[in-house]
Structures are given as C-alpha cells and as structure tokens.
Design an enzyme around this catalytic site. Structure first.
Site, PDB file in Angstrom:
ATOM      1  N   TRP A 125      41.109 129.878  42.195  1.00  0.00           N
ATOM      2  CA  TRP A 125      41.755 129.383  40.982  1.00  0.00           C
ATOM      3  C   TRP A 125      43.124 129.982  40.734  1.00  0.00           C
ATOM      4  O   TRP A 125      43.845 129.533  39.857  1.00  0.00           O
ATOM      5  CB  TRP A 125      40.855 129.720  39.767  1.00  0.00           C
ATOM      6  CG  TRP A 125      40.263 131.101  39.859  1.00  0.00           C
ATOM      7  CD1 TRP A 125      39.011 131.419  40.309  1.00  0.00           C
ATOM      8  CD2 TRP A 125      40.896 132.354  39.562  1.00  0.00           C
ATOM      9  NE1 TRP A 125      38.828 132.793  40.304  1.00  0.00           N
ATOM     10  CE2 TRP A 125      39.973 133.382  39.849  1.00  0.00           C
ATOM     11  CE3 TRP A 125      42.156 132.709  39.069  1.00  0.00           C
ATOM     12  CZ2 TRP A 125      40.253 134.732  39.668  1.00  0.00           C
ATOM     13  CZ3 TRP A 125      42.449 134.061  38.895  1.00  0.00           C
ATOM     14  CH2 TRP A 125      41.504 135.049  39.192  1.00  0.00           C
ATOM     15  N   LYS A 149      36.563 122.027  48.339  1.00  0.00           N
ATOM     16  CA  LYS A 149      35.647 122.585  47.337  1.00  0.00           C
ATOM     17  C   LYS A 149      36.489 123.614  46.569  1.00  0.00           C
ATOM     18  O   LYS A 149      36.761 124.712  47.065  1.00  0.00           O
ATOM     19  CB  LYS A 149      34.438 123.268  48.012  1.00  0.00           C
ATOM     20  CG  LYS A 149      33.427 123.820  47.002  1.00  0.00           C
ATOM     21  CD  LYS A 149      33.707 125.266  46.701  1.00  0.00           C
ATOM     22  CE  LYS A 149      32.811 125.854  45.647  1.00  0.00           C
ATOM     23  NZ  LYS A 149      33.227 125.548  44.253  1.00  0.00           N
ATOM     24  N   ALA A 151      37.542 126.020  43.139  1.00  0.00           N
ATOM     25  CA  ALA A 151      36.821 126.943  42.255  1.00  0.00           C
ATOM     26  C   ALA A 151      36.291 126.189  41.029  1.00  0.00           C
ATOM     27  O   ALA A 151      36.927 125.259  40.539  1.00  0.00           O
ATOM     28  CB  ALA A 151      37.744 128.081  41.832  1.00  0.00           C
ATOM     29  N   GLY A 201      39.821 133.594  48.943  1.00  0.00           N
ATOM     30  CA  GLY A 201      39.013 134.103  47.832  1.00  0.00           C
ATOM     31  C   GLY A 201      38.594 135.537  48.080  1.00  0.00           C
ATOM     32  O   GLY A 201      39.314 136.299  48.734  1.00  0.00           O
ATOM     33  N   SER A 202      37.427 135.879  47.572  1.00  0.00           N
ATOM     34  CA  SER A 202      36.960 137.267  47.630  1.00  0.00           C
ATOM     35  C   SER A 202      36.320 137.584  48.984  1.00  0.00           C
ATOM     36  O   SER A 202      35.952 136.677  49.736  1.00  0.00           O
ATOM     37  CB  SER A 202      35.948 137.496  46.515  1.00  0.00           C
ATOM     38  OG  SER A 202      34.834 136.645  46.722  1.00  0.00           O
ATOM     39  N   GLU A 223      41.474 133.956  54.087  1.00  0.00           N
ATOM     40  CA  GLU A 223      42.554 134.654  53.394  1.00  0.00           C
ATOM     41  C   GLU A 223      41.894 135.310  52.194  1.00  0.00           C
ATOM     42  O   GLU A 223      41.583 134.648  51.208  1.00  0.00           O
ATOM     43  CB  GLU A 223      43.628 133.625  53.000  1.00  0.00           C
ATOM     44  CG  GLU A 223      44.969 134.261  52.771  1.00  0.00           C
ATOM     45  CD  GLU A 223      45.103 134.781  51.365  1.00  0.00           C
ATOM     46  OE1 GLU A 223      44.780 135.975  51.156  1.00  0.00           O
ATOM     47  OE2 GLU A 223      45.496 134.015  50.490  1.00  0.00           O
ATOM     48  N   LEU A 224      41.620 136.616  52.332  1.00  0.00           N
ATOM     49  CA  LEU A 224      40.803 137.305  51.322  1.00  0.00           C
ATOM     50  C   LEU A 224      41.683 138.194  50.455  1.00  0.00           C
ATOM     51  O   LEU A 224      42.866 137.942  50.301  1.00  0.00           O
ATOM     52  CB  LEU A 224      39.681 138.067  52.028  1.00  0.00           C
ATOM     53  CG  LEU A 224      38.857 137.195  53.003  1.00  0.00           C
ATOM     54  CD1 LEU A 224      37.803 138.012  53.722  1.00  0.00           C
ATOM     55  CD2 LEU A 224      38.238 135.999  52.295  1.00  0.00           C
ATOM     56  N   CYS A 257      46.660 137.618  45.403  1.00  0.00           N
ATOM     57  CA  CYS A 257      46.214 138.456  46.528  1.00  0.00           C
ATOM     58  C   CYS A 257      47.356 139.346  47.005  1.00  0.00           C
ATOM     59  O   CYS A 257      47.125 140.441  47.491  1.00  0.00           O
ATOM     60  CB  CYS A 257      45.673 137.589  47.657  1.00  0.00           C
ATOM     61  SG  CYS A 257      46.742 136.238  48.104  1.00  0.00           S
ATOM     62  N   GLU A 354      40.062 145.608  45.260  1.00  0.00           N
ATOM     63  CA  GLU A 354      41.208 144.847  44.776  1.00  0.00           C
ATOM     64  C   GLU A 354      41.175 144.868  43.243  1.00  0.00           C
ATOM     65  O   GLU A 354      40.165 144.479  42.647  1.00  0.00           O
ATOM     66  CB  GLU A 354      41.081 143.407  45.292  1.00  0.00           C
ATOM     67  CG  GLU A 354      42.174 142.499  44.799  1.00  0.00           C
ATOM     68  CD  GLU A 354      42.182 141.156  45.538  1.00  0.00           C
ATOM     69  OE1 GLU A 354      41.107 140.576  45.752  1.00  0.00           O
ATOM     70  OE2 GLU A 354      43.286 140.692  45.872  1.00  0.00           O
TER      71      GLU A 354
HETATM   72  P1  NDP Z   1      35.453 133.813  44.748  1.00  0.00           P
HETATM   73  O1  NDP Z   1      35.763 134.343  46.084  1.00  0.00           O
HETATM   74  O2  NDP Z   1      34.045 133.891  44.298  1.00  0.00           O
HETATM   75  O3  NDP Z   1      35.911 132.277  44.668  1.00  0.00           O
HETATM   76  C1  NDP Z   1      36.805 131.651  45.568  1.00  0.00           C
HETATM   77  C2  NDP Z   1      36.217 130.330  46.037  1.00  0.00           C
HETATM   78  O4  NDP Z   1      35.065 130.581  46.832  1.00  0.00           O
HETATM   79  C3  NDP Z   1      35.743 129.430  44.896  1.00  0.00           C
HETATM   80  O5  NDP Z   1      35.940 128.085  45.254  1.00  0.00           O
HETATM   81  C4  NDP Z   1      34.265 129.750  44.827  1.00  0.00           C
HETATM   82  O6  NDP Z   1      33.530 128.746  44.200  1.00  0.00           O
HETATM   83  C5  NDP Z   1      33.939 129.887  46.285  1.00  0.00           C
HETATM   84  N1  NDP Z   1      32.748 130.664  46.589  1.00  0.00           N
HETATM   85  C6  NDP Z   1      32.286 131.757  45.944  1.00  0.00           C
HETATM   86  N2  NDP Z   1      31.177 132.224  46.570  1.00  0.00           N
HETATM   87  C7  NDP Z   1      30.941 131.416  47.614  1.00  0.00           C
HETATM   88  C8  NDP Z   1      29.942 131.368  48.618  1.00  0.00           C
HETATM   89  N3  NDP Z   1      28.967 132.256  48.665  1.00  0.00           N
HETATM   90  N4  NDP Z   1      29.987 130.384  49.528  1.00  0.00           N
HETATM   91  C9  NDP Z   1      30.962 129.481  49.480  1.00  0.00           C
HETATM   92  N5  NDP Z   1      31.937 129.458  48.560  1.00  0.00           N
HETATM   93  C10 NDP Z   1      31.939 130.423  47.636  1.00  0.00           C
HETATM   94  O7  NDP Z   1      36.398 134.494  43.700  1.00  0.00           O
HETATM   95  P2  NDP Z   1      36.132 134.787  42.134  1.00  0.00           P
HETATM   96  O8  NDP Z   1      36.707 133.675  41.398  1.00  0.00           O
HETATM   97  O9  NDP Z   1      34.707 135.080  41.826  1.00  0.00           O
HETATM   98  O10 NDP Z   1      36.969 136.120  41.965  1.00  0.00           O
HETATM   99  C11 NDP Z   1      36.362 137.371  42.292  1.00  0.00           C
HETATM  100  C12 NDP Z   1      37.357 138.301  42.951  1.00  0.00           C
HETATM  101  O11 NDP Z   1      37.791 137.736  44.177  1.00  0.00           O
HETATM  102  C13 NDP Z   1      38.627 138.560  42.178  1.00  0.00           C
HETATM  103  O12 NDP Z   1      38.473 139.545  41.231  1.00  0.00           O
HETATM  104  C14 NDP Z   1      39.569 138.941  43.275  1.00  0.00           C
HETATM  105  O13 NDP Z   1      39.401 140.291  43.577  1.00  0.00           O
HETATM  106  C15 NDP Z   1      39.103 138.097  44.448  1.00  0.00           C
HETATM  107  N6  NDP Z   1      39.909 136.877  44.607  1.00  0.00           N
HETATM  108  C16 NDP Z   1      40.924 136.897  45.500  1.00  0.00           C
HETATM  109  C17 NDP Z   1      41.715 135.792  45.644  1.00  0.00           C
HETATM  110  C18 NDP Z   1      42.836 135.804  46.593  1.00  0.00           C
HETATM  111  O14 NDP Z   1      43.804 135.059  46.419  1.00  0.00           O
HETATM  112  N7  NDP Z   1      42.737 136.586  47.649  1.00  0.00           N
HETATM  113  C19 NDP Z   1      41.551 134.578  44.845  1.00  0.00           C
HETATM  114  C20 NDP Z   1      40.417 134.638  43.954  1.00  0.00           C
HETATM  115  C21 NDP Z   1      39.651 135.758  43.858  1.00  0.00           C
HETATM  116  P3  NDP Z   1      33.015 128.919  42.666  1.00  0.00           P
HETATM  117  O15 NDP Z   1      34.227 129.041  41.821  1.00  0.00           O
HETATM  118  O16 NDP Z   1      32.267 127.666  42.424  1.00  0.00           O
HETATM  119  O17 NDP Z   1      32.168 130.161  42.662  1.00  0.00           O
END
Ligand code: NDP
Length: 448
Positions: A125, A149, A151, A201-202, A223-224, A257, A354
């Site tokens: 997001w 897919k 967020a 994402g995370s 890209e985490l 990130c 992070e």
């Molecule tokens: P997430 O990693 O949970 O979300 C990113 C995406 O992955 C969303 O579309 C989410 O869907 C999806 N997702 C989550 N879990 C799974 C899974 N098990 N299998 C497949 N897809 C999945 O990030 P959060 O929004 O929960 O943020 C948590 C932390 O992640 C932050 O505090 C930050 O540290 C890190 N983050 C890093 C980012 C970056 O740019 N590197 C971006 C966002 C977060 P859904 O929303 O439906 O759960």
C-alpha cells in the site's frame, strides 16, 4: 468485503467485494487466453498501449491521487508526484524498452528475448500506484500479461489502475485486478497458467510467497524491507545532508522501503549534524494530507502506527532514548510526530527490524570502518545514502556497503531507468530499467 478506512479520520470509505472462487477462475483463464494473443503482438502495438496508459495517468492524475490519499494517508502532493512518476515509468518502457530487447549475438548463435506468460504481482500500500507500475509497464512490453493482488487497504487504487488500463485500450485480460485476500495467493502461484510471481512487502509475506513459488518451481522477484543507512562523513555538506536526511526519513510518513532509517554520523561532525537534523525533524508539519502545507500525513492505519509505537517502546526498554517526538498525536487519525532515537542497542532484535514510521535512529561512528560495520549490522541490504566529498571514502563505501543501491550526496530514489532491488533479507531480483524487464522473460538461445 474490503472496506477502505481513511487513516486521517478513521472514516470508512468505499467497499469492494472479494472475488468468488468462480470469478477468480474466470479471470485466471482470461489471463491465459489474453497471453496467447498478446505474446505475438509487435513492439509498436505494445509501446502504443504504454503511451496511452501514460496519457490516462496524466489525464486522471488528481482523481487517482485523491484515492491514494484517502486510502493510505500520503499527502496529496506526494500522491500527485507518484502518479506523474507512473506516467514517466510507462513512457520509459515505451520509448526505451524495445532497444533493451535487441537480440544478443555470440559466436555460433544469438540469444533472443521472449515473454513467459501471466505474471502475478502481490503489492503493498505504501506507493500503491508506483509499486504496481514497476511491474506492469515491463510486463506489457515483454508480451506477458499481469494479475494484481493488491494490499487489502488500497482496493480503490487497485480498481482505478485496472479501469485506466482498460480505458487506454488494453485488450481484455491483459491486466486484471484480483480483489482477494492473501490466503488465496499460494493456490494462484501453484496454478499452471501463472508462470511467475513478484512481491513487494514484508519479510513474512516474502517468505510465504517464495515458499509457494519454490514448491511450484516458479521464478520469484522479492522486494522486501530495508533499514537503510544514511552515512555522513566530515567532508560532507552538512546543511544539505541534514536537510536531506529529514526528507529521506519522513517521506511517506516514514513508510518507504528506501527511507533512510539509520543515520550514521562521523564523530567529528556528530554534534553539528544532530543540531541541524533535530531542528529539521522538529519542524516537520504532520496533519491533513489534503493540505499543501502538510509535510506528513497519518500512518497508513492505526494498526501500522501501533506497530511503530511498540517498536519504539521496545527500543527504549533496551536502553534506547527518544530525544523527542515518536509519539501518537491526540485526536482522530493515525498521526504521529517525527522523532529521533539515540543509544539504540544495535544487537537487539528490534533494532534490526524495519522501522516503518517517521522516527530516525542516530548512531555515532569514530571512523569509516566503524561506519561501514554499523551500516552492515542489519539483516537487510536494500539501499543506502552516503555523504562524503572524499573520493577514497566514496570508493570504500561503494565496495563495502552491503546494499543493492547507493546514493552519493543525495537521497535514494526509485527511478524508471535505475535498477531497483536489494540483497540479504531485502530480497532478490531487480525491478526497473532493462534488468526489471528481463526478470520475467525467456532468453532463448538460437544456435546456427
Ligand atoms: P505485507 O507484507 O503483509 O503486505 C504486502 C502485500 O503482501 C499485500 O498485498 C498483502 O496482502 C500481501 N500478503 C501479506 N501476507 C501474505 C502472504 N502470506 N501470502 C501472500 N501475500 C501476502 O505488509 P503489511 O502491510 O502488513 O506491512 C507490514 C510491514 O511490512 C511494514 O511495517 C513494513 O515493515 C513492511 N512493508 C514493507 C514494504 C516495502 O515497500 N518494502 C511495503 C509494505 C510493508 P494483504 O494486504 O491482503 O494482507
């Protein structure tokens, strides 16, 4: 149902129904069918479409930006800048992409670039348009098709992207938004009609997606997170470094990130830097993201703010000291103040996480060796920013910083032509530039 919550007010916005199993199946089959015809289109067809999508982003900029601001809280001005960058991203691949796909001759043959099929993107997001564009523009040029897919909290953005791609004249099934929960992702990755997956994402989500991709023997780009160092040496322009450090930490309310999260400052200039940096952080205006005078909107949700507050409390419990800020602001919305943490115990687990909010960790380094050791003392290796006017120091940093990207005397940014990605637990693979385009292509060797 997915319901957007405006993090500035806590007010519910639009709702979006999750796809049924039958609807999801229809979309996967549509992607598969669309690929059969898109894979054999010529480059001109693809670049024309990319140009038209760029025009759609420009024409709808204000509306798109508002949706992002209401769903995840970034300032409207930064959302507008993000949308503008999306148009630039599509134009980059439209104008420079075909040259990246020139065949590579070698003694006895040629290697040629071909598409692979439908690619699934799991996106976050924080830059809800740009993260998608980084995958979608090269996907279209490659001759692949895309499934998104997004967020759960930015389903309005996801729907808007699909709408404008269709309005640009994309054939049915070339790009489809899948409003689904994350528990549906593993089955999608296992589906034979999907050939690869990319996730931003995370770490947790990255591990789950990589595991599913491993089981299915499919390529994955990850890209985490990051905990990027921002290193300031005595030869740096301190005023510029301190000013840039503020922006690099508080951009997107600290939720990028590649935000500079750990400021590592040489002992000789530590006090002088701290004075300037603290003044800048204290002057940050948090408030209504729709107002042009606002530097920083709310965090993306109350839950995200709580995560950051809990991390700060744990760092304090381990001896870290909050110089100021880093607190929830009273009233409605997920607002918090910008802050600075010092005396952070580097070996404690939470200091290695992070910190996805507007609070900087500040460290003192006695020399360049100590600065590099501190910079590398986290599990991440995404970006970095180094401030020095000494050529030898610059060369040391370039060689020894464990990161996928280094910005010198500048803030790190994600640009259409610059390869983007990390090492260590920040993931693997690259987005953008030719490298991002090639990740999901078949380099076919033709002998003779
Ligand atoms: P997430 O990693 O949970 O979300 C990113 C995406 O992955 C969303 O579309 C989410 O869907 C999806 N997702 C989550 N879990 C799974 C899974 N098990 N299998 C497949 N897809 C999945 O990030 P959060 O929004 O929960 O943020 C948590 C932390 O992640 C932050 O505090 C930050 O540290 C890190 N983050 C890093 C980012 C970056 O740019 N590197 C971006 C966002 C977060 P859904 O929303 O439906 O759960």
């Amino acid at each position: 149902m997915f319901t957007s919550i405006d993090p500035a007010t806590g007010t519910p916005g639009a709702s979006f129904a999750e796809l049924t199993a039958a609807e999801l199946e229809t979309k996967i089959q549509r992607a598969h069918d669309a690929y059969r015809s898109w894979r054999i289109t010529d480059y001109a067809t693809r670049t024309d479409l990319l140009e038209r999508i760029a025009e759609q982003f420009d024409a709808n900029a204000h509306r798109l930006a508002e949706i992002a601001t209401r769903e995840m809280g970034k300032t409207l001005k930064s959302a507008l800048a993000e949308v503008e960058k999306c148009a630039a991203g599509f134009r980059h691949y439209a104008q420079e992409g075909p040259a990246m796909l020139a065949p590579r001759a070698f003694p006895g043959g040629t290697a040629t670039w071909h598409p692979m099929g439908p690619v699934l993107a799991v996106m976050p997001w924080n830059f809800p348009y740009w993260q998608v564009v980084r995958f979608l523009a090269p996907t279209i040029l490659a001759g692949n098709v895309g499934l998104l897919k997004h967020a759960s909290n930015v389903q309005g953005v996801a729907a808007a992207i699909e709408e404008i791609v269709i309005a640009a004249g994309a054939p049915a099934g070339l790009f489809q938004n899948l409003p689904i929960k994350s528990d549906k992702v593993a089955a999608l990755i296992a589906d034979d009609r999907i050939v690869a997956v990319t996730l931003t994402g995370s770490e947790g989500a990255g591990m789950q997606v990589a595991e599913a991709a491993g089981r299915a023997l499919k390529k994955v780009v990850l890209e985490l997170g990051g905990s990027d160092p921002f290193i300031v040496m005595p030869s740096a322009d301190l005023d510029l470094a301190a000013k840039t450090a503020v922006t690099a930490r508080i951009q997107n309310t600290g939720q990028s990130c590649i935000c500079a999260k750990r400021m590592i400052v040489h002992a000789d200039v530590y006090d002088a830097f701290l004075e300037k940096f603290a003044a800048g952080m204290q002057a940050v205006v948090a408030g209504d993201p729709m107002e042009s005078a606002t530097d920083m909107g709310p965090l993306s949700s109350e839950a995200q703010r709580q995560t950051v507050l809990d991390q700060i409390a744990m760092i304090e419990a381990q001896g870290g000291k909050l110089l100021f800020g880093g607190e929830a602001l009273p009233g409605k919305g997920a607002f918090m103040s910008a802050g600075i943490l010092v005396d952070v115990p580097t070996d404690h687990a939470v200091a290695q996480e992070e910190l996805f909010g507007p609070v900087a960790m500040l460290f003192k380094a006695d020399d360049i060796d100590a600065a590099i050791t501190l910079a590398n003392a986290v599990p991440f290796g995404l970006g970095s920013s180094i401030w020095t006017n000494d050529a030898d120091e610059r060369a040391r940093f370039e060689r020894d910083i464990e990161a996928g990207m280094i910005a010198v005397n500048a803030m790190l940014a994600s640009l259409p032509h610059a390869p983007f990605g990390g090492i260590k637990r920040s993931g693997h693979g690259r987005e953008l530039g030719p490298y991002g385009l090639h990740e999901f292509m078949n380099l076919k060797t033709v002998l003779g």
